[in-house]
Design a protein around this motif. Structure first.
Motif, PDB file in Angstrom:
ATOM      1  N   ALA A  69      -0.899  -0.046  -4.307  1.00 49.87           N
ATOM      2  CA  ALA A  69      -0.049   0.879  -3.498  1.00 49.87           C
ATOM      3  C   ALA A  69       0.806   0.314  -2.545  1.00 49.87           C
ATOM      4  N   TYR A  70       1.972   0.670  -2.475  1.00 47.73           N
ATOM      5  CA  TYR A  70       2.923   0.165  -1.615  1.00 47.73           C
ATOM      6  C   TYR A  70       3.305   1.136  -0.529  1.00 47.73           C
ATOM      7  N   LEU A  71       3.435   0.791   0.735  1.00 43.57           N
ATOM      8  CA  LEU A  71       3.804   1.856   1.711  1.00 43.57           C
ATOM      9  C   LEU A  71       4.712   0.754   2.704  1.00 43.57           C
ATOM     10  N   SER A  72       5.652   1.733   3.293  1.00 44.56           N
ATOM     11  CA  SER A  72       6.160   1.218   4.379  1.00 44.56           C
ATOM     12  C   SER A  72       5.417   1.606   5.467  1.00 44.56           C
ATOM     13  N   ALA A  73       5.377   0.690   6.758  1.00 47.20           N
ATOM     14  CA  ALA A  73       4.823   1.011   7.835  1.00 47.20           C
ATOM     15  C   ALA A  73       5.017   2.402   8.476  1.00 47.20           C
ATOM     16  N   HIS A  74       6.174   2.991   8.258  1.00 44.85           N
ATOM     17  CA  HIS A  74       6.744   4.329   8.809  1.00 44.85           C
ATOM     18  C   HIS A  74       6.493   5.227   7.356  1.00 44.85           C
ATOM     19  N   SER A  75       5.943   5.098   6.585  1.00 40.00           N
ATOM     20  CA  SER A  75       5.636   6.110   5.502  1.00 40.00           C
ATOM     21  C   SER A  75       4.274   6.905   5.928  1.00 40.00           C
ATOM     22  N   PHE A  76       4.095   8.044   6.029  1.00 44.55           N
ATOM     23  CA  PHE A  76       3.122   8.649   6.586  1.00 44.55           C
ATOM     24  C   PHE A  76       2.674   9.710   5.272  1.00 44.55           C
ATOM     25  N   PRO A  77       1.398   9.448   4.546  1.00 48.51           N
ATOM     26  CA  PRO A  77       0.876  10.463   3.646  1.00 48.51           C
ATOM     27  C   PRO A  77       0.842  11.846   3.984  1.00 48.51           C
ATOM     28  N   VAL A  78       1.231  12.872   3.442  1.00 47.29           N
ATOM     29  CA  VAL A  78       1.297  13.965   4.014  1.00 47.29           C
ATOM     30  C   VAL A  78      -0.134  14.884   3.846  1.00 47.29           C
ATOM     31  N   SER A  79      -1.204  14.367   3.272  1.00 45.07           N
ATOM     32  CA  SER A  79      -2.436  15.065   2.929  1.00 45.07           C
ATOM     33  C   SER A  79      -3.504  14.035   2.935  1.00 45.07           C
ATOM     34  N   ASN A  80      -4.849  14.523   3.259  1.00 53.99           N
ATOM     35  CA  ASN A  80      -5.806  13.254   3.125  1.00 53.99           C
ATOM     36  C   ASN A  80      -6.247  13.091   1.785  1.00 53.99           C
ATOM     37  N   THR A  81      -5.459  13.709   0.745  1.00 60.34           N
ATOM     38  CA  THR A  81      -6.054  13.367  -0.788  1.00 60.34           C
ATOM     39  C   THR A  81      -4.647  12.699  -1.473  1.00 60.34           C
ATOM     40  N   TRP A  82      -3.976  12.227  -0.690  1.00 62.72           N
ATOM     41  CA  TRP A  82      -2.718  11.618  -1.078  1.00 62.72           C
ATOM     42  C   TRP A  82      -2.911  10.370  -2.106  1.00 62.72           C
ATOM     43  N   LEU A  83      -3.820   9.459  -1.538  1.00 59.82           N
ATOM     44  CA  LEU A  83      -4.236   8.276  -2.606  1.00 59.82           C
ATOM     45  C   LEU A  83      -5.023   9.026  -3.823  1.00 59.82           C
ATOM     46  N   GLU A  84      -5.805   9.649  -3.612  1.00 57.82           N
ATOM     47  CA  GLU A  84      -6.860  10.393  -4.684  1.00 57.82           C
ATOM     48  C   GLU A  84      -5.741  10.823  -5.578  1.00 57.82           C
ATOM     49  N   ASP A  85      -4.760  11.870  -5.103  1.00 54.21           N
ATOM     50  CA  ASP A  85      -3.925  12.575  -5.985  1.00 54.21           C
ATOM     51  C   ASP A  85      -2.719  11.392  -6.816  1.00 54.21           C
ATOM     52  N   GLY A  86      -2.489  10.538  -6.160  1.00 55.06           N
ATOM     53  CA  GLY A  86      -1.806   9.530  -6.820  1.00 55.06           C
ATOM     54  C   GLY A  86      -2.401   8.805  -8.046  1.00 55.06           C
ATOM     55  N   LEU A  87      -3.726   8.303  -7.592  1.00 62.23           N
ATOM     56  CA  LEU A  87      -4.404   7.605  -8.704  1.00 62.23           C
ATOM     57  C   LEU A  87      -4.716   8.355  -9.917  1.00 62.23           C
ATOM     58  N   SER A  88      -4.845   9.897  -9.835  1.00 61.33           N
ATOM     59  CA  SER A  88      -5.337  10.823 -10.702  1.00 61.33           C
ATOM     60  C   SER A  88      -4.364  10.677 -12.012  1.00 61.33           C
ATOM     61  N   ASN A  89      -3.081  10.133 -11.729  1.00 59.16           N
ATOM     62  CA  ASN A  89      -1.934  10.190 -12.688  1.00 59.16           C
ATOM     63  C   ASN A  89      -2.175   8.931 -13.799  1.00 59.16           C
ATOM     64  N   PHE A  90      -2.876   7.987 -13.402  1.00 60.66           N
ATOM     65  CA  PHE A  90      -3.264   7.007 -14.246  1.00 60.66           C
ATOM     66  C   PHE A  90      -4.469   7.151 -15.417  1.00 60.66           C
ATOM     67  N   LYS A  91      -4.765   8.493 -15.435  1.00 58.89           N
ATOM     68  CA  LYS A  91      -5.664   9.074 -16.400  1.00 58.89           C
ATOM     69  C   LYS A  91      -4.818   8.880 -17.754  1.00 58.89           C
ATOM     70  N   ASP A  92      -3.324   8.715 -17.752  1.00 59.39           N
ATOM     71  CA  ASP A  92      -2.295   8.632 -18.748  1.00 59.39           C
ATOM     72  C   ASP A  92      -2.149   7.101 -18.769  1.00 59.39           C
ATOM     73  N   GLU A  93      -2.627   6.708 -20.064  1.00 59.31           N
ATOM     74  CA  GLU A  93      -2.591   5.273 -20.265  1.00 59.31           C
ATOM     75  C   GLU A  93      -1.425   4.685 -20.364  1.00 59.31           C
ATOM     76  N   LYS A  94      -0.295   5.591 -20.455  1.00 59.85           N
ATOM     77  CA  LYS A  94       1.143   5.020 -20.513  1.00 59.85           C
ATOM     78  C   LYS A  94       1.766   5.060 -19.231  1.00 59.85           C
ATOM     79  N   ALA A  95       1.346   5.506 -18.151  1.00 56.83           N
ATOM     80  CA  ALA A  95       1.679   5.657 -16.817  1.00 56.83           C
ATOM     81  C   ALA A  95       1.663   4.273 -16.128  1.00 56.83           C
ATOM     82  N   ALA A  96       2.912   3.700 -16.125  1.00 59.47           N
ATOM     83  CA  ALA A  96       2.852   2.325 -15.499  1.00 59.47           C
ATOM     84  C   ALA A  96       2.906   2.484 -14.057  1.00 59.47           C
ATOM     85  N   GLY A  97       3.400   3.377 -13.307  1.00 54.62           N
ATOM     86  CA  GLY A  97       3.189   3.626 -11.566  1.00 54.62           C
ATOM     87  C   GLY A  97       3.580   5.152 -11.434  1.00 54.62           C
TER      88      GLY A  97
END
Length: 235
Positions: A83-111
């Motif tokens: 996971a790449y972040l700039s130091a001044h990138s602020f996730p909008v929710s406390n599920t930000w990382l969980e939500d992002g990772l959920s997309n990799f259930k699709d084996e063809k998702a590279a990013g």
């Protein structure tokens, strides 16, 4: 596990805000890798105020470039996902990382990414980047390393091109799209991020990026991955 890689140069105040948000994420199986570009304000130490030493790595980069910083952080990582972040990138929710990772259930998702301008963006950024990013997303190459997650196994096969000064994320996305993978745009995986640029600042930044993306398009023998600025400027 996920490795959160953050490029840092003298952003102690921003990092203090960012780490408070990361401390409260619902998904906590992550390490933090701070790629420190010669900070003089103690930025590299802020993570230890929020996380134990065994979850933090400080990596020093003496000759900075965006792709080199991304690769250097990945080289030191242990996570299945990067996971790449700039130091001044602020996730909008406390599920930000969980939500992002959920997309990799699709084996063809590279990013996964979310390059839509945030509420903190200037009006110029909202309008110009908003149009630009919608085009990139519609073409399936909307990966932006100010806020992204990629698969580490794919990164090992094709790393960020260190010959590029910018748009290393664009090149990486096009490469994997050409191999049949996808880049997911997930609005739930969003951050507040702004460079506080006016119209001239946005245009200058994007024209610099365009010179690089033109070369990338030629490399992949394609012109279909265009941006808003390709249509309004003939340079």
């Amino acid at each position: 596990m996920t490795s959160i890689i953050i490029r840092v140069k003298n952003e102690r105040e921003n990092l203090d805000k960012l780490f408070k948000i990361l401390k409260n994420q619902t998904y906590q199986e992550f390490e933090i890798i701070v790629v420190n570009n010669n900070s003089t304000d103690g930025s590299e130490k802020v993570a230890f105020d929020y996380f134990p030493k065994d979850r933090v790595q400080i990596v020093r980069i003496s000759s900075f470039s965006y792709p080199r910083a991304c690769n250097l952080g990945a080289e030191k990582s242990k996570g299945k996902y990067l996971a790449y972040l700039s130091a001044h990138s602020f996730p909008v929710s406390n599920t930000w990382l969980e939500d992002g990772l959920s997309n990799f259930k699709d084996e063809k998702a590279a990013g996964v990414s979310c390059p839509i301008p945030s509420v903190n963006s200037t009006n110029a950024e909202k309008v110009l980047y908003g149009i630009n990013n919608k085009i990139r997303v519609s073409k399936g190459v909307g990966l932006v390393n100010t806020n992204s997650i990629i698969r580490r196994d794919l990164w090992k096969k094709h790393k960020f091109d260190e010959n590029l000064k910018t748009a290393e994320d664009y090149e990486w996305a096009i490469y994997w799209k050409s191999k049949g993978y996808s880049i997911v745009n997930d609005l739930k995986f969003s951050v507040n991020h702004s460079h506080n640029l006016g119209v001239s600042g946005v245009i200058t930044q994007e024209l610099k990026r365009r010179k690089v993306t033109n070369k990338i398009n030629k490399q992949f023998n394609t012109t279909k991955y265009q941006s808003f600025f390709h249509f309004i400027f003939n340079t």
